[in-house]
Motif scaffolding. Structure first.
Motif, PDB file in Angstrom:
ATOM      1  N   SER A 269       0.803  -1.210   0.000  1.00  0.00           N
ATOM      2  CA  SER A 269       0.000   0.000   0.000  1.00  0.00           C
ATOM      3  C   SER A 269       0.841   1.268   0.000  1.00  0.00           C
ATOM      4  O   SER A 269       1.562   1.549   0.952  1.00  0.00           O
ATOM      5  CB  SER A 269      -0.916  -0.016   1.234  1.00  0.00           C
ATOM      6  N   TRP A 270       0.755   2.016  -1.104  1.00  0.00           N
ATOM      7  CA  TRP A 270       1.466   3.277  -1.305  1.00  0.00           C
ATOM      8  C   TRP A 270       2.980   3.143  -1.165  1.00  0.00           C
ATOM      9  O   TRP A 270       3.680   4.121  -0.934  1.00  0.00           O
ATOM     10  CB  TRP A 270       0.937   4.372  -0.361  1.00  0.00           C
ATOM     11  N   ARG A 271       3.486   1.911  -1.350  1.00  0.00           N
ATOM     12  CA  ARG A 271       4.936   1.695  -1.265  1.00  0.00           C
ATOM     13  C   ARG A 271       5.410   0.816  -2.419  1.00  0.00           C
ATOM     14  O   ARG A 271       6.437   0.146  -2.317  1.00  0.00           O
ATOM     15  CB  ARG A 271       5.321   1.033   0.074  1.00  0.00           C
ATOM     16  N   ARG A 272       4.685   0.843  -3.515  1.00  0.00           N
ATOM     17  CA  ARG A 272       4.989  -0.045  -4.639  1.00  0.00           C
ATOM     18  C   ARG A 272       6.307   0.340  -5.309  1.00  0.00           C
ATOM     19  O   ARG A 272       6.640   1.501  -5.474  1.00  0.00           O
ATOM     20  CB  ARG A 272       3.863   0.014  -5.677  1.00  0.00           C
ATOM     21  N   LYS A 273       7.061  -0.693  -5.686  1.00  0.00           N
ATOM     22  CA  LYS A 273       8.234  -0.536  -6.551  1.00  0.00           C
ATOM     23  C   LYS A 273       8.061  -1.477  -7.729  1.00  0.00           C
ATOM     24  O   LYS A 273       7.418  -2.515  -7.620  1.00  0.00           O
ATOM     25  CB  LYS A 273       9.525  -0.904  -5.811  1.00  0.00           C
ATOM     26  N   ASP A 274       8.650  -1.119  -8.863  1.00  0.00           N
ATOM     27  CA  ASP A 274       8.595  -2.012 -10.021  1.00  0.00           C
ATOM     28  C   ASP A 274       9.318  -3.321  -9.739  1.00  0.00           C
ATOM     29  O   ASP A 274       8.902  -4.388 -10.177  1.00  0.00           O
ATOM     30  CB  ASP A 274       9.209  -1.342 -11.250  1.00  0.00           C
ATOM     31  N   ASP A 275      10.397  -3.246  -8.997  1.00  0.00           N
ATOM     32  CA  ASP A 275      11.184  -4.441  -8.709  1.00  0.00           C
ATOM     33  C   ASP A 275      11.634  -4.403  -7.257  1.00  0.00           C
ATOM     34  O   ASP A 275      12.445  -3.572  -6.860  1.00  0.00           O
ATOM     35  CB  ASP A 275      12.396  -4.515  -9.634  1.00  0.00           C
ATOM     36  N   ARG A 276      11.081  -5.317  -6.454  1.00  0.00           N
ATOM     37  CA  ARG A 276      11.450  -5.385  -5.045  1.00  0.00           C
ATOM     38  C   ARG A 276      12.463  -6.492  -4.783  1.00  0.00           C
ATOM     39  O   ARG A 276      12.755  -6.839  -3.650  1.00  0.00           O
ATOM     40  CB  ARG A 276      10.205  -5.586  -4.183  1.00  0.00           C
ATOM     41  N   GLY A 277      12.976  -7.088  -5.861  1.00  0.00           N
ATOM     42  CA  GLY A 277      13.994  -8.113  -5.734  1.00  0.00           C
ATOM     43  C   GLY A 277      13.497  -9.446  -5.233  1.00  0.00           C
ATOM     44  O   GLY A 277      14.281 -10.287  -4.784  1.00  0.00           O
ATOM     45  N   ASP A 278      12.163  -9.674  -5.305  1.00  0.00           N
ATOM     46  CA  ASP A 278      11.596 -10.925  -4.795  1.00  0.00           C
ATOM     47  C   ASP A 278      10.970 -11.781  -5.888  1.00  0.00           C
ATOM     48  O   ASP A 278      10.346 -12.800  -5.605  1.00  0.00           O
ATOM     49  CB  ASP A 278      10.562 -10.647  -3.709  1.00  0.00           C
ATOM     50  N   GLY A 279      11.109 -11.362  -7.154  1.00  0.00           N
ATOM     51  CA  GLY A 279      10.564 -12.140  -8.254  1.00  0.00           C
ATOM     52  C   GLY A 279       9.068 -12.008  -8.437  1.00  0.00           C
ATOM     53  O   GLY A 279       8.475 -12.727  -9.241  1.00  0.00           O
ATOM     54  N   VAL A 280       8.427 -11.096  -7.700  1.00  0.00           N
ATOM     55  CA  VAL A 280       6.979 -10.895  -7.777  1.00  0.00           C
ATOM     56  C   VAL A 280       6.681  -9.687  -8.655  1.00  0.00           C
ATOM     57  O   VAL A 280       7.371  -8.669  -8.582  1.00  0.00           O
ATOM     58  CB  VAL A 280       6.377 -10.690  -6.370  1.00  0.00           C
ATOM     59  N   HIS A 281       5.626  -9.815  -9.495  1.00  0.00           N
ATOM     60  CA  HIS A 281       5.192  -8.680 -10.305  1.00  0.00           C
ATOM     61  C   HIS A 281       4.245  -7.809  -9.490  1.00  0.00           C
ATOM     62  O   HIS A 281       3.318  -8.313  -8.860  1.00  0.00           O
ATOM     63  CB  HIS A 281       4.463  -9.170 -11.556  1.00  0.00           C
ATOM     64  N   TYR A 282       4.471  -6.497  -9.488  1.00  0.00           N
ATOM     65  CA  TYR A 282       3.631  -5.562  -8.753  1.00  0.00           C
ATOM     66  C   TYR A 282       2.936  -4.636  -9.732  1.00  0.00           C
ATOM     67  O   TYR A 282       3.571  -3.830 -10.406  1.00  0.00           O
ATOM     68  CB  TYR A 282       4.473  -4.759  -7.748  1.00  0.00           C
ATOM     69  N   ASP A 283       1.590  -4.775  -9.817  1.00  0.00           N
ATOM     70  CA  ASP A 283       0.821  -3.954 -10.747  1.00  0.00           C
ATOM     71  C   ASP A 283       0.844  -2.490 -10.334  1.00  0.00           C
ATOM     72  O   ASP A 283       0.906  -2.150  -9.149  1.00  0.00           O
ATOM     73  CB  ASP A 283      -0.631  -4.452 -10.809  1.00  0.00           C
ATOM     74  N   GLU A 284       0.736  -1.631 -11.329  1.00  0.00           N
ATOM     75  CA  GLU A 284       0.710  -0.193 -11.089  1.00  0.00           C
ATOM     76  C   GLU A 284      -0.518   0.207 -10.271  1.00  0.00           C
ATOM     77  O   GLU A 284      -1.554  -0.469 -10.276  1.00  0.00           O
ATOM     78  CB  GLU A 284       0.674   0.553 -12.431  1.00  0.00           C
ATOM     79  N   GLU A 285      -0.411   1.340  -9.595  1.00  0.00           N
ATOM     80  CA  GLU A 285      -1.560   1.922  -8.918  1.00  0.00           C
ATOM     81  C   GLU A 285      -2.597   2.298  -9.981  1.00  0.00           C
ATOM     82  O   GLU A 285      -2.273   2.979 -10.963  1.00  0.00           O
ATOM     83  CB  GLU A 285      -1.160   3.176  -8.141  1.00  0.00           C
ATOM     84  N   GLY A 286      -3.848   1.862  -9.788  1.00  0.00           N
ATOM     85  CA  GLY A 286      -4.851   2.169 -10.796  1.00  0.00           C
ATOM     86  C   GLY A 286      -6.217   1.593 -10.485  1.00  0.00           C
ATOM     87  O   GLY A 286      -6.499   1.176  -9.357  1.00  0.00           O
ATOM     88  N   PHE A 287      -7.071   1.563 -11.516  1.00  0.00           N
ATOM     89  CA  PHE A 287      -8.441   1.082 -11.356  1.00  0.00           C
ATOM     90  C   PHE A 287      -8.925   0.531 -12.697  1.00  0.00           C
ATOM     91  O   PHE A 287      -8.255   0.677 -13.727  1.00  0.00           O
ATOM     92  CB  PHE A 287      -9.360   2.211 -10.872  1.00  0.00           C
ATOM     93  N   MET A 288     -10.091  -0.095 -12.684  1.00  0.00           N
ATOM     94  CA  MET A 288     -10.630  -0.720 -13.889  1.00  0.00           C
ATOM     95  C   MET A 288     -11.782   0.088 -14.476  1.00  0.00           C
ATOM     96  O   MET A 288     -12.705   0.476 -13.759  1.00  0.00           O
ATOM     97  CB  MET A 288     -11.112  -2.138 -13.590  1.00  0.00           C
ATOM     98  N   LEU A 289     -11.702   0.309 -15.775  1.00  0.00           N
ATOM     99  CA  LEU A 289     -12.789   0.905 -16.536  1.00  0.00           C
ATOM    100  C   LEU A 289     -13.521  -0.235 -17.231  1.00  0.00           C
ATOM    101  O   LEU A 289     -12.939  -0.943 -18.055  1.00  0.00           O
ATOM    102  CB  LEU A 289     -12.234   1.900 -17.559  1.00  0.00           C
ATOM    103  N   VAL A 290     -14.782  -0.451 -16.864  1.00  0.00           N
ATOM    104  CA  VAL A 290     -15.541  -1.620 -17.317  1.00  0.00           C
ATOM    105  C   VAL A 290     -16.636  -1.187 -18.284  1.00  0.00           C
ATOM    106  O   VAL A 290     -17.439  -0.295 -17.975  1.00  0.00           O
ATOM    107  CB  VAL A 290     -16.160  -2.374 -16.126  1.00  0.00           C
ATOM    108  N   HIS A 291     -16.669  -1.842 -19.451  1.00  0.00           N
ATOM    109  CA  HIS A 291     -17.692  -1.570 -20.462  1.00  0.00           C
ATOM    110  C   HIS A 291     -18.650  -2.748 -20.560  1.00  0.00           C
ATOM    111  O   HIS A 291     -18.215  -3.899 -20.654  1.00  0.00           O
ATOM    112  CB  HIS A 291     -17.050  -1.329 -21.826  1.00  0.00           C
TER     113      HIS A 291
END
Length: 315
Positions: A269-291
């Motif tokens: 939460s509010w501490r995201r990094k692209d690469d935290r060195g743990d092999g996990v993918h962290y999605d960007e801060e955002g939301f979904m636009l649904v049609h």
């Protein structure tokens, strides 16, 4: 715990601005098209620029000409540990801030909205705001339904307290209400559920911390099989989920989509990094636009273009 055996097509979106245009056919004829936003895990707080970031989200959504916003829980951070003054301030700030949306907002409760349930809390169970009380005082019923352009939407409370921790479960009171709510529906009416804790998710399979034989009760809804069986003869089209800070779209038996909607706050939460060195993918801060168009559902993940403000010693 009962196991759920499903034949599923798993469509996992793991990149920012991920988009999925798969549709789930229904016997119902064409309905009115509409667009809405699903945003989850906002974690509004005075720290780390979260309020500024959420205002940026609101400004973006107000330009999208959507019909409404559904939130997926974890709206504030954090009231689990009590502290009345901070908790009340968080809810007051959130309830005032969402008034800046130019469209209706339908909230879903998350685990971080259960006031004072943790062992270390200074709040006793006889406090009027305990557990669901503060949420309902500021934001209304913890479960409810509404209709929009021929679709039936149900917002569920997927969290309860057990042994001074939270668990994922739909309680008996809510279960009885849900049975009555869907009993009035025609079998062809498309239904959308909104829940914080997922019914079904792949996160722990993709990034397992430990090998587990059963679903951890704080990650998925414990009695999910019992709930989902209620919809066997109904047109459950879409289940919107939060909690995991993870983007995924699971299509089960070409009937129901289970979409976990990422996170406004990122992960952690509010501490995201692209690469935290743990092999996990962290999605960007955002939301979904649904049609919703001709009874098909498509979505786009909207990156809020926010970068975490980490101090040198933060991880």
């Amino acid at each position: 715990m009962k196991r759920i055996v499903v034949f599923a097509f798993l469509i996992i979106s793991m990149g920012i601005n991920g988009q999925n245009n798969a549709s789930v056919p229904t016997v119902q004829g064409a309905r009115k098209d509409f667009t809405f936003v699903f945003m989850t895990d906002i974690h509004l707080q005075p720290e780390r620029g979260a309020q500024e970031a959420f205002q940026k989200v609101i400004d973006t959504v107000n330009k999208l000409n959507v019909d409404f916003v559904i939130t997926g829980g974890d709206l504030v951070y954090d009231v689990l540990r009590g502290n009345f003054n901070r908790s009340d301030s968080l809810f007051r700030t959130y309830s005032n801030t969402i008034k800046k949306f130019n469209m209706p907002v339908y909230n879903t409760i998350g685990n971080h909205e259960l006031f004072g349930i943790y062992k270390e809390s200074d709040i006793t169970k006889d406090h009027p705001d305990y557990k669901y009380g503060m949420y309902e005082r500021y934001l209304g019923k913890r479960y409810y339904s509404f209709d929009h352009k021929g679709w039936h939407f149900i917002s569920l409370c997927s969290i309860d307290e057990k042994d001074q921790r939270y668990i994922g479960v739909i309680d008996e009171e809510q279960m009885e209400w849900l049975k009555k709510d869907i009993a009035k529906l025609d079998a062809n009416i498309p239904i959308v559920l909104s829940t914080h804790i997922p019914f079904i998710s792949t996160y722990n399979q993709r990034y397992p911390k430990n090998k587990v034989k059963e679903v951890p009760n704080e990650l998925w809804i414990y009695n999910r099989d019992e709930i989902l069986k209620l919809f066997n003869n109904l047109n459950l089209k879409l289940v919107l989920q939060g909690h995991m800070h993870w983007i995924e779209d699971i299509n089960i038996q070409n009937k129901t989509r289970f979409i976990t909607g990422g996170s406004v706050a990122g992960r952690p939460s509010w501490r995201r990094k692209d690469d935290r060195g743990d092999g996990v993918h962290y999605d960007e801060e955002g939301f979904m636009l649904v049609h919703v168009k001709n009874d098909s559902i498509s979505w786009k993940y909207m990156d809020n273009k926010w970068e975490s403000r980490l101090s040198p010693n933060e991880k």
